[in-house]
Design a protein around this motif. Structure first.
Motif, PDB file in Angstrom:
ATOM      1  N   GLU A 125       0.827  -1.210   0.000  1.00  0.00           N
ATOM      2  CA  GLU A 125       0.000   0.000   0.000  1.00  0.00           C
ATOM      3  C   GLU A 125       0.860   1.260   0.000  1.00  0.00           C
ATOM      4  O   GLU A 125       0.542   2.244  -0.669  1.00  0.00           O
ATOM      5  N   LEU A 126       1.969   1.209   0.739  1.00  0.00           N
ATOM      6  CA  LEU A 126       2.859   2.369   0.797  1.00  0.00           C
ATOM      7  C   LEU A 126       3.466   2.644  -0.584  1.00  0.00           C
ATOM      8  O   LEU A 126       3.600   3.795  -1.003  1.00  0.00           O
ATOM      9  N   ALA A 127       3.803   1.584  -1.296  1.00  0.00           N
ATOM     10  CA  ALA A 127       4.342   1.748  -2.648  1.00  0.00           C
ATOM     11  C   ALA A 127       3.304   2.374  -3.573  1.00  0.00           C
ATOM     12  O   ALA A 127       3.624   3.257  -4.387  1.00  0.00           O
ATOM     13  N   THR A 128       2.054   1.949  -3.442  1.00  0.00           N
ATOM     14  CA  THR A 128       0.987   2.501  -4.284  1.00  0.00           C
ATOM     15  C   THR A 128       0.745   3.971  -3.973  1.00  0.00           C
ATOM     16  O   THR A 128       0.618   4.812  -4.874  1.00  0.00           O
ATOM     17  N   ILE A 129       0.689   4.322  -2.671  1.00  0.00           N
ATOM     18  CA  ILE A 129       0.402   5.709  -2.257  1.00  0.00           C
ATOM     19  C   ILE A 129       1.513   6.649  -2.680  1.00  0.00           C
ATOM     20  O   ILE A 129       1.271   7.765  -3.159  1.00  0.00           O
ATOM     21  N   THR A 130       2.776   6.209  -2.527  1.00  0.00           N
ATOM     22  CA  THR A 130       3.915   7.096  -2.784  1.00  0.00           C
ATOM     23  C   THR A 130       4.393   7.063  -4.229  1.00  0.00           C
ATOM     24  O   THR A 130       5.151   7.945  -4.650  1.00  0.00           O
TER      25      THR A 130
ATOM     26  N   PHE B  52      13.202  18.528  12.841  1.00  0.00           N
ATOM     27  CA  PHE B  52      12.531  17.582  11.943  1.00  0.00           C
ATOM     28  C   PHE B  52      12.848  17.920  10.482  1.00  0.00           C
ATOM     29  O   PHE B  52      13.085  17.028   9.660  1.00  0.00           O
ATOM     30  N   LYS B  53      12.878  19.212  10.152  1.00  0.00           N
ATOM     31  CA  LYS B  53      13.224  19.616   8.781  1.00  0.00           C
ATOM     32  C   LYS B  53      14.640  19.172   8.427  1.00  0.00           C
ATOM     33  O   LYS B  53      14.902  18.733   7.302  1.00  0.00           O
ATOM     34  N   ASN B  54      15.538  19.258   9.397  1.00  0.00           N
ATOM     35  CA  ASN B  54      16.934  18.890   9.140  1.00  0.00           C
ATOM     36  C   ASN B  54      17.084  17.409   8.828  1.00  0.00           C
ATOM     37  O   ASN B  54      17.835  17.032   7.921  1.00  0.00           O
ATOM     38  N   ILE B  55      16.394  16.546   9.597  1.00  0.00           N
ATOM     39  CA  ILE B  55      16.553  15.110   9.355  1.00  0.00           C
ATOM     40  C   ILE B  55      15.816  14.660   8.103  1.00  0.00           C
ATOM     41  O   ILE B  55      16.015  13.543   7.629  1.00  0.00           O
ATOM     42  N   CYS B  56      14.948  15.530   7.572  1.00  0.00           N
ATOM     43  CA  CYS B  56      14.194  15.179   6.361  1.00  0.00           C
ATOM     44  C   CYS B  56      14.816  15.769   5.087  1.00  0.00           C
ATOM     45  O   CYS B  56      14.211  15.717   4.021  1.00  0.00           O
ATOM     46  N   ARG B  57      16.009  16.356   5.201  1.00  0.00           N
ATOM     47  CA  ARG B  57      16.639  16.942   4.019  1.00  0.00           C
ATOM     48  C   ARG B  57      17.230  15.877   3.099  1.00  0.00           C
ATOM     49  O   ARG B  57      17.224  16.009   1.885  1.00  0.00           O
ATOM     50  N   GLN B  58      17.767  14.815   3.690  1.00  0.00           N
ATOM     51  CA  GLN B  58      18.351  13.744   2.891  1.00  0.00           C
ATOM     52  C   GLN B  58      17.298  12.686   2.573  1.00  0.00           C
ATOM     53  O   GLN B  58      16.375  12.454   3.362  1.00  0.00           O
ATOM     54  N   PRO B  59      17.395  12.045   1.392  1.00  0.00           N
ATOM     55  CA  PRO B  59      16.421  10.987   1.030  1.00  0.00           C
ATOM     56  C   PRO B  59      16.384   9.892   2.085  1.00  0.00           C
ATOM     57  O   PRO B  59      17.412   9.351   2.486  1.00  0.00           O
ATOM     58  N   SER B  60      15.209   9.573   2.558  1.00  0.00           N
ATOM     59  CA  SER B  60      15.023   8.529   3.563  1.00  0.00           C
ATOM     60  C   SER B  60      13.534   8.250   3.671  1.00  0.00           C
ATOM     61  O   SER B  60      12.708   8.975   3.107  1.00  0.00           O
ATOM     62  N   LEU B  61      13.178   7.198   4.413  1.00  0.00           N
ATOM     63  CA  LEU B  61      11.759   6.927   4.640  1.00  0.00           C
ATOM     64  C   LEU B  61      11.107   8.051   5.421  1.00  0.00           C
ATOM     65  O   LEU B  61       9.946   8.385   5.199  1.00  0.00           O
ATOM     66  N   ARG B  62      11.860   8.655   6.348  1.00  0.00           N
ATOM     67  CA  ARG B  62      11.309   9.776   7.104  1.00  0.00           C
ATOM     68  C   ARG B  62      10.877  10.901   6.168  1.00  0.00           C
ATOM     69  O   ARG B  62       9.787  11.467   6.297  1.00  0.00           O
ATOM     70  N   LYS B  63      11.753  11.244   5.240  1.00  0.00           N
ATOM     71  CA  LYS B  63      11.438  12.314   4.298  1.00  0.00           C
ATOM     72  C   LYS B  63      10.234  11.930   3.451  1.00  0.00           C
ATOM     73  O   LYS B  63       9.351  12.759   3.183  1.00  0.00           O
ATOM     74  N   LEU B  64      10.173  10.673   3.016  1.00  0.00           N
ATOM     75  CA  LEU B  64       9.040  10.210   2.215  1.00  0.00           C
ATOM     76  C   LEU B  64       7.739  10.309   2.998  1.00  0.00           C
ATOM     77  O   LEU B  64       6.715  10.775   2.482  1.00  0.00           O
ATOM     78  N   PHE B  65       7.761   9.851   4.252  1.00  0.00           N
ATOM     79  CA  PHE B  65       6.561   9.955   5.091  1.00  0.00           C
ATOM     80  C   PHE B  65       6.137  11.418   5.247  1.00  0.00           C
ATOM     81  O   PHE B  65       4.950  11.742   5.130  1.00  0.00           O
ATOM     82  N   ALA B  66       7.105  12.286   5.520  1.00  0.00           N
ATOM     83  CA  ALA B  66       6.804  13.698   5.772  1.00  0.00           C
ATOM     84  C   ALA B  66       6.153  14.345   4.552  1.00  0.00           C
ATOM     85  O   ALA B  66       5.171  15.085   4.678  1.00  0.00           O
ATOM     86  N   GLU B  67       6.699  14.084   3.369  1.00  0.00           N
ATOM     87  CA  GLU B  67       6.162  14.692   2.149  1.00  0.00           C
ATOM     88  C   GLU B  67       4.817  14.098   1.763  1.00  0.00           C
ATOM     89  O   GLU B  67       3.927  14.817   1.300  1.00  0.00           O
ATOM     90  N   THR B  68       4.659  12.810   1.951  1.00  0.00           N
ATOM     91  CA  THR B  68       3.422  12.138   1.527  1.00  0.00           C
ATOM     92  C   THR B  68       2.245  12.487   2.414  1.00  0.00           C
ATOM     93  O   THR B  68       1.129  12.732   1.927  1.00  0.00           O
ATOM     94  N   PHE B  69       2.482  12.553   3.730  1.00  0.00           N
ATOM     95  CA  PHE B  69       1.372  12.739   4.675  1.00  0.00           C
ATOM     96  C   PHE B  69       1.399  14.099   5.375  1.00  0.00           C
ATOM     97  O   PHE B  69       0.706  14.302   6.353  1.00  0.00           O
TER      98      PHE B  69
END
Length: 640
Positions: free
Chosen positions: A201-206, A234-251
């Motif tokens: 589901e995560l692959a479909t949503i993102t 939180f902005k700092n740890i989301c600057r580099q590609p990661s699951l955290r950044k993906l979660f933050a942008e998606t939701f």
């Protein structure tokens, strides 16, 4: 000898004055620190019971930095400061102080503030222990009844929500590319409603492939300790590609709480909580989770070792109970859900609640929820609008009177507090209560007893108090219209209602709710709202909040010519200021204070100290004046 108090103050004169006042009152002053580093060294030698903490100190770090450490160490503190900028005050408030004294202050103000801080600290400890016990009991029951991991994680998520709110949760081992992966994600879609999101589901949503998700996880830093990431962190740890950044942008997430636990020979199993609110987490959330994590570790290990553990697809959980007490609450925005989380947390206790918010935001509805979800729900719920009663009648209305107590008292009258005995009383618009009545209300809160006007005997009562106001009570206290001690007594558990302009995602569902209600009431079959109308409603500022929206929908239903609302008569939005509008500009409090201090300094030719100087005219200590000048940006060139 009373509590041990550490004074953290960079001005020698003011620090000595504080020491003298506290010593005379029987307190034990353990020391005076002028910087954060010095305070930390003193606390290592002797832990104080309370800390009096100035915001501006020697060195680079402010009192706010130390306050965060005091919160983590569960040491209560009271801020001392001259008037600061709004940004600094707001940052100070996020550390949840037990009091705030604005310089200059009287000895009485200091002692009253310490007394209130002691009261609030005691209640916060009781609340903390109650929360820990409730959370442990709930998790223990979940683990005892569950047979599979995914169902357990979902129920744990719903239980955590009451104490550690989140909008998105990822739970599981850090091995999503492995066939043995046993984790999942939960997206909050309502109160006690969660959508389960697995890797497919995560692959479909993102729009990412599973291989890309696995690669992003490998880039995510693995924490070994529970960690909070708010705002810029939180902005700092989301600057580099990661699951955290993906979660933050998606939701659309803005803060994060990472809570790793170690099970099965040290394998990391993380509970990653995310919120759409930018400053959602603090050290108290970490402490609460850590006190319950052993139960989680044992339960997860047991289920993973169970060969019959079968994963079931569960899309959402909706526990009965909340809707039965809060039928009138409409919307699913993060800010509203956060309010409902607080309601669910405080309702079962007898703690006083202060509901804050603009007119029309639904404060009375929230008060109804608190009563309906409490142990007093079968007892009386009495509502008093303090703004609607004449000042001469409020005391009689609240406490009652005996026959002949005053002219016109022909019969004995039972007051609202007596009628609410064993139940709840709502004091709406508490900010309008006269000062002389505030003293008597404070006694009710302290002594749990009342006296009728003209009566000789005290009457014991057991009443839960919920207060509400659309006023800024801190400003009312500063201007002498509301008692500081009463404010902190009521402010044990504040709930702030968000204005409608901050929860615009709820506007369509509210509009349809009122459309159906007033359509049925008027006997008209209204089936929808035109897209253009909804767009204009979403763009409008709604200064009257939900009440204004309700009135506009009632009017639109009555004016609708067909079965669709195609027009809504919203007031014109104020445009940009023209040149002539500069005359209507109103200065802020800080601008007025700055201009006034500059005018006094000019009259004194820039002199701060001595007879006839600016500090004497302003009736404040010279060091306080210098501090004010620094914070308000007053330099010598302004004076010259």
């Amino acid at each position: 000898m009373k509590e041990k108090i550490l004074i953290v103050e960079d001005q020698f004169v003011e620090a000595d004055y504080l020491r003298l006042m506290l010593t005379q009152a029987g307190y034990n002053v353990t020391g005076i620190a002028r910087s954060v580093t010095q305070a930390e060294e003193m606390m290592q030698e002797e832990t104080p019971d309370f800390v009096l903490l100035d915001i501006f100190l020697k060195g680079k770090q402010t009192g706010i930095h130390l306050a965060k450490q005091l919160t983590a160490d569960n040491i209560p503190f009271v801020y001392l400061s001259a008037n600061s900028t709004e940004d600094i005050l707001n940052e100070a408030k996020t550390t949840e102080p037990y009091g705030f004294l604005v310089k200059p202050f009287r000895e009485k103000d200091l002692l009253v503030t310490l007394e209130i801080a002691r009261y609030r600290y005691k209640h916060s400890l009781e609340s903390k222990y109650r929360q820990e016990a409730e959370l442990k009991k709930s998790i223990k029951n979940i683990i005892a009844k569950s047979t599979n991991l995914q169902e357990t994680l979902l129920k744990v998520a719903a239980t955590l929500q009451k104490y550690i709110p989140f909008d998105y949760m990822a739970a599981g081992f850090d091995n999503i590319g492995s066939a043995s992966f046993a984790g999942t994600c939960f997206l909050r879609i309502g109160f006690n409603e969660y959508q389960t999101i697995g890797i497919n589901e995560l692959a479909t949503i993102t729009g990412k492939t599973i291989e890309e998700l696995i690669a992003l996880q490998s880039h995510s830093p693995q924490e070994t300790n529970a960690t909070v990431y708010n705002n810029d962190a939180f902005k700092n740890i989301c600057r580099q590609p990661s699951l955290r950044k993906l979660f933050a942008e998606t939701f659309r997430l803005k803060s994060h709480l990472e809570m790793p636990v170690f099970i099965l020979n040290g394998r990391p199993f993380s509970f990653c909580l995310y919120s759409k609110i930018s400053d959602a987490y603090n050290a108290s959330h970490i402490n609460l989770f850590e006190n319950a994590q052993m139960l989680l570790i044992n339960g997860i290990e047991t289920m993973l070792n169970n060969k019959n553990n079968i994963q079931h697809k569960v899309n959402k959980i909706a526990e009965a109970g909340f809707a039965e007490g809060c039928e009138g609450i409409i919307g699913k925005s993060p800010l509203l859900l956060n309010v409902l989380d607080h309601v669910a947390q405080v309702a079962p206790s007898d703690t006083s609640v202060l509901i804050l918010g603009e007119s029309g935001t639904g404060k009375e509805k929230i008060a109804d929820c608190i009563h309906n979800l409490s142990n007093r729900k079968s007892k009386p719920f009495i509502k008093v609008n303090c703004a609607a009663l004449p000042a001469m009648l409020i005391e009689s209305e609240l406490f009652g009177h005996e026959k002949g107590a005053f002219t016109g008292a022909l019969d004995k009258r039972i007051g609202k507090f007596e009628k609410a005995n064993h139940g709840t009383i709502l004091l709406d618009e508490i900010g309008e209560m006269p000062l002389e009545l505030q003293v008597k209300l404070l006694r009710v809160l302290q002594e749990k007893e009342i006296e009728r006007i003209g009566g000789r005997d005290t009457i014991k009562i057991d009443v839960r108090i919920v207060a509400a106001t659309n006023k800024n009570l801190e400003k009312e206290v500063a201007e002498g219209r509301f008692r500081l001690d009463l404010y902190y007594r009521l402010n044990v558990f504040p709930i702030e209602m968000p204005p409608l302009r901050q929860r615009k995602e709820d506007i369509p569902v509210l509009a349809y709710h009122f459309m159906n209600y007033y359509g049925n009431k008027a006997g008209k079959k209204i089936s929808g709202i035109a897209d253009d109308v909804l767009k204009s409603m979403m763009a409008y500022n709604w200064r009257g909040n939900i009440r204004e929206l309700e009135h506009q929908m009632e009017r639109s239903v009555l004016l609708a010519k067909g079965n669709v609302i195609e027009n809504i008569l919203l007031p014109a939005m104020p445009g940009k200021q023209t040149q002539g509008a500069e005359e209507d500009y109103v200065k802020t409090i800080y601008e007025n204070e700055r201009d006034y201090i500059i005018s006094i300094l000019k009259k004194c030719n820039g002199r701060i100290w001595g007879a006839g100087a600016a500090a004497e005219i302003l009736n404040i200590h010279p060091s306080t004046l210098k501090s004010k000048m620094k914070k308000l940006g007053i330099r010598k060139e302004f004076i010259q």
